[in-house]
Design an enzyme around this catalytic site. Sequence first.
Site, PDB file in Angstrom:
ATOM      1  N   ALA A  31     -34.133 -49.984  22.156  1.00 24.25           N
ATOM      2  CA  ALA A  31     -34.690 -50.848  23.197  1.00 24.25           C
ATOM      3  C   ALA A  31     -36.208 -50.915  23.151  1.00 24.25           C
ATOM      4  O   ALA A  31     -36.807 -51.936  23.503  1.00 24.25           O
ATOM      5  CB  ALA A  31     -34.229 -50.361  24.568  1.00 24.25           C
ATOM      6  N   HIS A  81     -26.844 -45.337  23.139  1.00 23.36           N
ATOM      7  CA  HIS A  81     -27.998 -44.873  22.355  1.00 23.36           C
ATOM      8  C   HIS A  81     -29.220 -45.777  22.504  1.00 23.36           C
ATOM      9  O   HIS A  81     -29.930 -46.046  21.527  1.00 23.36           O
ATOM     10  CB  HIS A  81     -27.632 -44.745  20.880  1.00 23.36           C
ATOM     11  CG  HIS A  81     -26.340 -44.032  20.635  1.00 23.36           C
ATOM     12  ND1 HIS A  81     -26.173 -42.689  20.869  1.00 23.36           N
ATOM     13  CD2 HIS A  81     -25.130 -44.487  20.208  1.00 23.36           C
ATOM     14  CE1 HIS A  81     -24.921 -42.339  20.581  1.00 23.36           C
ATOM     15  NE2 HIS A  81     -24.278 -43.401  20.187  1.00 23.36           N
ATOM     16  N   CYS A  82     -29.460 -46.271  23.728  1.00 29.18           N
ATOM     17  CA  CYS A  82     -30.650 -47.095  24.010  1.00 29.18           C
ATOM     18  C   CYS A  82     -30.670 -48.402  23.219  1.00 29.18           C
ATOM     19  O   CYS A  82     -31.739 -48.959  22.949  1.00 29.18           O
ATOM     20  CB  CYS A  82     -31.930 -46.314  23.735  1.00 29.18           C
ATOM     21  SG  CYS A  82     -32.164 -44.865  24.791  1.00 29.18           S
ATOM     22  N   VAL A  83     -29.473 -48.901  22.829  1.00 33.18           N
ATOM     23  CA  VAL A  83     -29.400 -50.224  22.199  1.00 33.18           C
ATOM     24  C   VAL A  83     -29.178 -51.250  23.300  1.00 33.18           C
ATOM     25  O   VAL A  83     -28.212 -51.131  24.064  1.00 33.18           O
ATOM     26  CB  VAL A  83     -28.260 -50.295  21.168  1.00 33.18           C
ATOM     27  CG1 VAL A  83     -28.132 -51.717  20.616  1.00 33.18           C
ATOM     28  CG2 VAL A  83     -28.501 -49.310  20.037  1.00 33.18           C
TER      29      VAL A  83
END
Length: 442
Positions: free
Chosen positions: A143, A391-393
Amino acid sequence: MRSPTSDPARPAAAAVPPTAHSASAAPSTDSIRALFPALTDNGPVYLDSAATTQKPLPVIEAVDGYHRRHTANSGRGTYPWATRLAREVEQVRADTARFLGARPHEVVFTAGATAGLNAVALAWALTALDDGDEILYSPRDHASNVYPWLQLRATLAHFGRRIRLVPYRTTALGEADVDDIAAKAGPRTRLLTLSHIHHVFGALNTLEEVRDRLDPRVVVCFDCSQSAGHIPIDVGELGADFAVVSAHKMFGAPGTGVLFCHSRLHDQLTPFLPGGNSGVRVRDSTLLPMRMPDRLEGGTHNIPGILALGAAVGVLDALGVDTIAEHNRVLTRRLVDGMRALPGLRLLPGPAHAPCDIGYGIVSFTLDGITATDLGFVLSELGFLVRTGAHCVPADTATPPGDIDIVAAEADSVRVSTHIYTTTEEVDRFLDCLSTLATEVR
């Protein structure tokens, strides 16, 4: 390197094993593990180094030593405590520049990789991009390498400038699709941003296959959060104009990072954080930027974090980044080979699907019959610390055709990540545990 513990009045930090590149024998597993006090024989197995690395004793001493002895503000006084710290900060800058293949004035200290990427958006893109210009990016990246460009687009639109964000595909190997990048790069493309090593797939991107097909005017930005301290990095060989590094993922302390800015772009950079120490002077009520890197370093430095970064670079030099890379490759292949035969286990794109023997310390997977979150909880209860989830995607950005399956896999998966302190015995114990769970779930 003159470390923050080199003052005669200060106790020396724990000894670092001799470099693997010297005539001395390679450091033993026990001597390496002894550097990391959080890792104990009876403690859990730490398999989340892609989120943050464990901290070696010299790094801990660098932070503790700054607060315990001779605390001062670097560059803000002429007395010995302040002047010595100013020299030590600049020595860390020089050592970090060497570590990255850069020059000291191209190294900017930031609050982390996220801050570095936002600095690219605010110090360069905000004023350099014109109406109709384009940014090539991957919606599958972290992100921190997606949201700054979305925010930039919204900010420019508020002032009547419209830029386009053009997403490129990810291949089945988890790599940036260089053919798609080449096809989508056009006369209005100004910035191409990508991960050097992907934080979920563990795939390496270098642009070697496509660099000659890109217009030289295209600015290239690499997110090196997962590669710095894991594999050798040379920003010149990468062809990077910008590159960001996260200190806490390379043995350093949280809240510290590095932004590499190629000197060819320095004239295009404007202060985005003006204030004390930002190298800005006023003429006719106008702020005039001064020399780099001060131009982008407004405010007081994170001094203990920078000193910790210097200590981390020293440890990485002593261990040898080549040695770390080979260790992670061996463990990655061991993980992949052990997971292949497990019932219901699906390996995400990455080295597991590559035609050659590669690996960078990251393996992500799903297991039929149980969510990644629940599996992560069970593994934690059994003594294995892994990362789970998305996973912060970002889940709300444009998805190029062909990425649909990848998006579904990313949405809820388990990531296992290793480092030099991870042992083959720990990996084998993890695989045995996972095998039992896969059989029981099935």
